[in-house]
Design a protein around this motif. Structure first.
Motif, PDB file in Angstrom:
ATOM      1  N   ARG A 454       0.830  -1.044  -0.190  1.00 37.67           N
ATOM      2  CA  ARG A 454      -0.096   0.129  -0.178  1.00 37.67           C
ATOM      3  C   ARG A 454       0.765   1.210   0.324  1.00 37.67           C
ATOM      4  NH1 ARG A 454      -3.625  -0.919   5.176  1.00 37.67           N
ATOM      5  NH2 ARG A 454      -3.394   1.435   5.127  1.00 37.67           N
ATOM      6  N   PRO A 455       0.499   2.382  -0.843  1.00 36.41           N
ATOM      7  CA  PRO A 455       1.284   3.519  -0.580  1.00 36.41           C
ATOM      8  C   PRO A 455       1.846   4.232   0.626  1.00 36.41           C
ATOM      9  CG  PRO A 455      -0.827   3.776  -2.016  1.00 36.41           C
ATOM     10  CD  PRO A 455      -0.848   2.530  -1.578  1.00 36.41           C
ATOM     11  N   GLU A 456       1.122   3.921   1.391  1.00 35.63           N
ATOM     12  CA  GLU A 456       1.584   4.301   2.810  1.00 35.63           C
ATOM     13  C   GLU A 456       2.755   3.449   3.329  1.00 35.63           C
ATOM     14  OE1 GLU A 456      -1.462   3.671   1.976  1.00 35.63           O
ATOM     15  OE2 GLU A 456      -3.082   4.644   3.347  1.00 35.63           O
ATOM     16  N   TYR A 457       2.578   2.265   3.112  1.00 37.29           N
ATOM     17  CA  TYR A 457       3.600   1.478   3.708  1.00 37.29           C
ATOM     18  C   TYR A 457       4.760   1.393   2.847  1.00 37.29           C
ATOM     19  CZ  TYR A 457       0.316  -1.014   6.855  1.00 37.29           C
ATOM     20  OH  TYR A 457      -0.678  -1.268   7.684  1.00 37.29           O
ATOM     21  N   ALA A 458       4.647   1.491   1.535  1.00 33.00           N
ATOM     22  CA  ALA A 458       5.909   1.643   0.552  1.00 33.00           C
ATOM     23  C   ALA A 458       6.690   2.702   0.889  1.00 33.00           C
ATOM     24  CB  ALA A 458       5.198   1.912  -0.883  1.00 33.00           C
ATOM     25  N   THR A 459       5.971   4.067   1.647  1.00 35.62           N
ATOM     26  CA  THR A 459       6.746   5.077   1.749  1.00 35.62           C
ATOM     27  C   THR A 459       7.338   4.899   2.901  1.00 35.62           C
ATOM     28  OG1 THR A 459       4.898   6.422   0.647  1.00 35.62           O
ATOM     29  CG2 THR A 459       6.574   7.592   1.896  1.00 35.62           C
ATOM     30  N   ILE A 460       6.785   4.487   4.058  1.00 38.56           N
ATOM     31  CA  ILE A 460       7.295   4.304   5.335  1.00 38.56           C
ATOM     32  C   ILE A 460       8.633   3.272   5.393  1.00 38.56           C
ATOM     33  CG2 ILE A 460       6.825   3.222   7.944  1.00 38.56           C
ATOM     34  CD1 ILE A 460       4.036   4.515   7.572  1.00 38.56           C
ATOM     35  N   LEU A 461       8.186   1.963   4.530  1.00 38.13           N
ATOM     36  CA  LEU A 461       9.293   1.044   4.512  1.00 38.13           C
ATOM     37  C   LEU A 461      10.363   1.522   3.600  1.00 38.13           C
ATOM     38  CD1 LEU A 461      10.229  -1.903   4.985  1.00 38.13           C
ATOM     39  CD2 LEU A 461       8.712  -2.582   2.975  1.00 38.13           C
ATOM     40  N   GLY A 462      10.043   2.158   2.667  1.00 40.29           N
ATOM     41  CA  GLY A 462      11.040   2.888   1.675  1.00 40.29           C
ATOM     42  C   GLY A 462      12.266   3.884   2.465  1.00 40.29           C
ATOM     43  N   VAL A 463      11.515   4.565   3.179  1.00 42.40           N
ATOM     44  CA  VAL A 463      12.228   5.627   3.712  1.00 42.40           C
ATOM     45  C   VAL A 463      13.228   5.112   5.053  1.00 42.40           C
ATOM     46  CG1 VAL A 463      11.998   7.672   5.441  1.00 42.40           C
ATOM     47  CG2 VAL A 463      10.590   7.773   3.739  1.00 42.40           C
ATOM     48  N   TYR A 464      12.598   4.097   5.663  1.00 41.69           N
ATOM     49  CA  TYR A 464      13.292   3.419   6.734  1.00 41.69           C
ATOM     50  C   TYR A 464      14.680   2.537   6.157  1.00 41.69           C
ATOM     51  CZ  TYR A 464      14.176   0.445  11.003  1.00 41.69           C
ATOM     52  OH  TYR A 464      14.774   0.050  12.056  1.00 41.69           O
ATOM     53  N   LEU A 465      14.323   1.879   5.083  1.00 38.24           N
ATOM     54  CA  LEU A 465      15.411   1.216   4.417  1.00 38.24           C
ATOM     55  C   LEU A 465      16.510   1.979   3.761  1.00 38.24           C
ATOM     56  CD1 LEU A 465      13.373  -1.237   2.098  1.00 38.24           C
ATOM     57  CD2 LEU A 465      15.015  -2.176   3.595  1.00 38.24           C
ATOM     58  N   HIS A 466      15.930   2.881   3.157  1.00 37.86           N
ATOM     59  CA  HIS A 466      16.799   3.822   2.618  1.00 37.86           C
ATOM     60  C   HIS A 466      17.795   4.423   3.729  1.00 37.86           C
ATOM     61  CE1 HIS A 466      17.443   8.419   1.096  1.00 37.86           C
ATOM     62  NE2 HIS A 466      17.704   7.652  -0.092  1.00 37.86           N
ATOM     63  N   GLY A 467      17.335   5.013   4.738  1.00 45.37           N
ATOM     64  CA  GLY A 467      18.163   5.392   5.916  1.00 45.37           C
ATOM     65  C   GLY A 467      19.143   4.408   6.482  1.00 45.37           C
ATOM     66  N   LEU A 468      18.565   3.122   6.639  1.00 48.35           N
ATOM     67  CA  LEU A 468      19.400   1.959   7.233  1.00 48.35           C
ATOM     68  C   LEU A 468      20.324   1.741   6.309  1.00 48.35           C
ATOM     69  CD1 LEU A 468      19.511   0.275   9.717  1.00 48.35           C
ATOM     70  CD2 LEU A 468      17.692  -1.314   8.290  1.00 48.35           C
ATOM     71  N   ALA A 469      20.167   1.648   4.952  1.00 49.86           N
ATOM     72  CA  ALA A 469      21.284   1.464   4.055  1.00 49.86           C
ATOM     73  C   ALA A 469      22.327   2.323   4.110  1.00 49.86           C
ATOM     74  CB  ALA A 469      20.540   1.219   2.615  1.00 49.86           C
ATOM     75  N   GLY A 470      21.934   3.534   4.183  1.00 48.07           N
ATOM     76  CA  GLY A 470      22.821   4.796   4.461  1.00 48.07           C
ATOM     77  C   GLY A 470      23.725   4.609   5.659  1.00 48.07           C
ATOM     78  N   ASP A 471      22.926   4.153   6.717  1.00 46.06           N
ATOM     79  CA  ASP A 471      23.877   3.995   7.898  1.00 46.06           C
ATOM     80  C   ASP A 471      24.874   2.909   7.886  1.00 46.06           C
ATOM     81  OD1 ASP A 471      22.387   5.895   9.303  1.00 46.06           O
ATOM     82  OD2 ASP A 471      20.989   4.351  10.097  1.00 46.06           O
ATOM     83  N   PHE A 472      24.584   1.822   7.071  1.00 46.84           N
ATOM     84  CA  PHE A 472      25.564   0.863   6.620  1.00 46.84           C
ATOM     85  C   PHE A 472      26.507   1.462   5.550  1.00 46.84           C
ATOM     86  CE2 PHE A 472      22.353  -2.416   7.689  1.00 46.84           C
ATOM     87  CZ  PHE A 472      22.954  -3.041   8.818  1.00 46.84           C
ATOM     88  N   ALA A 473      26.210   2.299   4.889  1.00 45.75           N
ATOM     89  CA  ALA A 473      27.304   2.904   3.752  1.00 45.75           C
ATOM     90  C   ALA A 473      28.154   3.569   4.632  1.00 45.75           C
ATOM     91  CB  ALA A 473      26.389   3.646   2.823  1.00 45.75           C
ATOM     92  N   ALA A 474      27.588   4.457   5.644  1.00 42.26           N
ATOM     93  CA  ALA A 474      28.519   5.413   6.301  1.00 42.26           C
ATOM     94  C   ALA A 474      29.393   4.393   7.253  1.00 42.26           C
ATOM     95  CB  ALA A 474      27.577   6.370   7.230  1.00 42.26           C
ATOM     96  N   LYS A 475      29.178   3.422   7.733  1.00 39.92           N
ATOM     97  CA  LYS A 475      30.016   2.575   8.562  1.00 39.92           C
ATOM     98  C   LYS A 475      31.265   2.148   7.523  1.00 39.92           C
ATOM     99  CE  LYS A 475      26.980   0.456  12.078  1.00 39.92           C
ATOM    100  NZ  LYS A 475      26.031  -0.347  12.042  1.00 39.92           N
ATOM    101  N   GLU A 476      30.926   1.916   6.360  1.00 38.61           N
ATOM    102  CA  GLU A 476      31.703   1.179   5.369  1.00 38.61           C
ATOM    103  C   GLU A 476      32.716   2.448   5.085  1.00 38.61           C
ATOM    104  OE1 GLU A 476      29.732  -1.887   2.796  1.00 38.61           O
ATOM    105  OE2 GLU A 476      30.430  -0.046   1.252  1.00 38.61           O
ATOM    106  N   LYS A 477      32.123   3.455   4.533  1.00 41.23           N
ATOM    107  CA  LYS A 477      32.813   4.474   3.796  1.00 41.23           C
ATOM    108  C   LYS A 477      32.966   6.019   4.618  1.00 41.23           C
ATOM    109  CE  LYS A 477      33.208   2.605  -0.403  1.00 41.23           C
ATOM    110  NZ  LYS A 477      32.090   1.636  -0.615  1.00 41.23           N
ATOM    111  N   SER A 478      32.391   6.062   5.654  1.00 42.48           N
ATOM    112  CA  SER A 478      32.302   7.151   6.463  1.00 42.48           C
ATOM    113  C   SER A 478      31.329   8.093   5.940  1.00 42.48           C
ATOM    114  CB  SER A 478      33.571   8.052   6.632  1.00 42.48           C
ATOM    115  OG  SER A 478      33.699   8.916   5.332  1.00 42.48           O
TER     116      SER A 478
END
Ligand SMILES: NC(=O)C1=CN([C@@H]2O[C@H](COP(=O)(O)OP(=O)(O)OC[C@H]3O[C@@H](n4cnc5c(N)ncnc54)[C@H](O)[C@@H]3O)[C@@H](O)[C@H]2O)[C@@H](O)CC1
Ligand SMILES: [K+]
Length: 500
Positions: A454-478
């Motif tokens: 559902r659009p609401e879930y796609a947005t909430i999940l998408g934003v969370y995934l995007h941030g979490l992937a960004g947190d892993f990227a920061a650990k890896e690359k700063s």
């Protein structure tokens, strides 16, 4: 997790006291213990801890914390701000308990000199908490300015003194914490970028407030946590095939900006969509095909030849990254809007086009997702607000009026749903404030929409995934060196974390 307001916090404290049941002084003790444990794990005992306590329950917490830190072998000094003749009952109980220990207690009033403070000190601010109901005036205000000017590290109990939990305080007399530890729930004010200078890094500790009462507290505001995300994530089944996960289309790109669509397309692939197509201007054909071999490519050429699938045959469409706002972009956007009747993701230049021609908004299908950054949101709404609390209300009204999901990107990205509810994201870092990161988010959300979220879930999940992937990227690359592609490359880690 819910975000509740100051009045609800007061009611919840009271309900817990009556129904757990627990004496209010013991609840204060529990809260202060959580703070002291957190503090002791984080800060060195070499420095002098100078605790500034008001006379309400926040001050009571401060006095209990003074006692606990003293017992943890910190060097502690206490300053009581005598802004009133009497304090709260639990403040006085803690004052009495503290007086039995050899701790220096100094009482400050309008005739007192400001205490000396320096780098060798840590200030704990327990002057006002969630009970603040008007701006701070008089000598307490001068004292807060003095504390703010000092070089000492600054820590607030529950909320920086002077900041309101739920609404705007135009005043300057607000404590500027480097760290804030809050009880049970974050406050709405912590979500807004304009308050970062006051709140600093913040954390919350559970103080065991009444669970059933919490469930029944009505609120429109939520902080997205991993439990919630796990509850909405769908798992894949053995006999699923690529058709099960939909066909997403990304539309955008212009001369010099094909990269935006490349990023969005790659992100949609990594989000798990079954098939991905990208629609770019013809000069972008080779760039897209060679950078994303997994995707199919449509340009105006094969469009004219009618060899590409019609727009309404896709499971989802994300439009806007790098698209530009010229006549071609505009007519493409209109033509897509006229051909489809399912929710789409509207980003970047597609939002700018709506800002330029507001009537376009009437063509955007209900349920669609708009993903502006603050500047794009300003263009979209002609900036009818003066501070971020007002912006949040404008965002909610917009979402309700057009029955769309409006995501305003930022440190705690806010997602306003057509129902009037707002979800704030908890993942991500400042390394994500880099070109292309928004395109990646559009790709992820479009990919999730294709998978029938559902659009609401796609947005909430998408934003969370995007941030979490960004947190892993920061650990890896700063945070400094990471780039948008690193977010895409870490989507797998993000998924694994949520699934584990
Ligand atoms: N009630 C409870 O059971 C618990 C409360 N806790 C603490 O209690 C705090 C809330 O305590 P209080 O409700 O006593 O409020 P505060 O300690 O925030 O404020 C004290 C009082 O000051 C007065 N006041 C408000 N604004 C003022 C201003 N600008 N100038 C002068 N006076 C002003 C109000 O009458 C208010 O009640 C929380 O932030 C938290 O730290 C924690 O101990 C957890 C448990
Ligand atoms: K405080």
């Amino acid at each position: 997790m819910k975000i509740i307001n100051a009045e609800q916090t007061r009611q919840l404290d009271q309900y817990t006291i009556e129904n757990e049941p627990i004496a209010s002084i013991d609840l204060m003790e529990r809260a202060s213990l959580r703070f002291s444990e957190w503090f002791s794990n984080k800060f060195s005992s070499q420095k002098t801890i100078k605790i500034f306590a008001g006379m309400g329950n926040n001050g009571g917490d401060g006095l209990a914390v003074a006692r606990m830190l003293y017992q943890n072998r910190y060097k502690v000094e206490v300053y009581i701000i005598k802004y009133s003749d009497t304090g709260s009952i639990d403040f006085h109980k803690n004052e009495k308990r503290l007086s039995k220990l050899p701790i220096k207690i100094i009482r400050l009033d309008e005739n007192s000199k400001h205490p000396e403070l320096g780098e060798q000190d840590i200030i704990i601010d327990a002057i006002f908490g969630s009970g603040l109901n008007r701006p701070i005036r008089g000598f307490t205000a001068c004292l807060i300015q003095h504390l703010n000017d000092s070089a000492a590290l600054k820590v607030s109990i529950d909320i920086p003194s002077g900041l309101f939990c739920d609404n705007f305080n135009a005043d300057e007399n607000i404590f500027r914490a480097d760290h804030t530890l809050s009880f049970q729930f974050p406050k709405l004010s912590f979500m807004l970028p304009q308050n970062h200078v006051y709140v600093g890094e913040w954390a919350i500790k559970d103080i065991g407030l009444h669970k059933e009462k919490i469930e029944h507290l009505p609120t429109s505001f939520f902080f997205i946590d991993q439990d919630y995300i796990s509850s909405i994530l769908k798992t894949r089944k053995k006999f699923d095939h690529k058709g099960t996960y939909g066909h997403a289309l990304l539309v955008g790109g212009s001369y010099g900006k094909i990269g935006a669509v490349v990023l969005a397309t790659k992100a949609a692939l990594r989000s798990g969509a079954g098939l991905i197509s990208a629609r770019v201007p013809s000069f972008g054909y080779t760039i897209l095909q060679s950078n994303v071999p997994e995707a199919m490519c449509i340009t105006e050429q094969n469009e004219d030849e009618n060899t590409h699938p019609p727009f309404d045959s896709f499971s989802s469409i994300g439009i806007g990254p790098g698209m530009g706002t010229d006549a071609n972009a505009q007519s493409l956007f209109i033509s897509i809007l006229q051909q489809i009747n399912f929710p789409i993701v509207v980003d970047a230049d597609a939002i700018n086009l709506i800002g330029k021609y507001p009537a376009l908004m009437d063509l955007v299908p209900k349920g669609s997702i708009l993903t502006p950054h603050p500047k794009e949101f300003e263009r979209l709404t002609s900036g009818k607000y003066h501070n971020q609390y007002e912006r949040l209300e404008v965002q909610r009204e917009f979402a309700k009026e057009y029955e769309v999901t409006v995501l305003v990107k930022g440190a705690h990205s806010s997602i306003a749903l057509p129902s009037g509810e707002v979800y704030f994201n908890s993942t991500g870092n400042s390394g994500m404030a880099t070109g292309g990161s928004g395109d990646v988010l559009t790709g992820i959300i479009t990919g999730l929409l294709a998978q029938s979220y559902r659009p609401e879930y796609a947005t909430i999940l998408g934003v969370y995934l995007h941030g979490l992937a960004g947190d892993f990227a920061a650990k890896e690359k700063s945070e400094t060196a990471m780039i948008a592609s690193d977010i895409i490359n870490n989507l797998g880690e993000a998924y694994k974390t949520i699934l584990s």
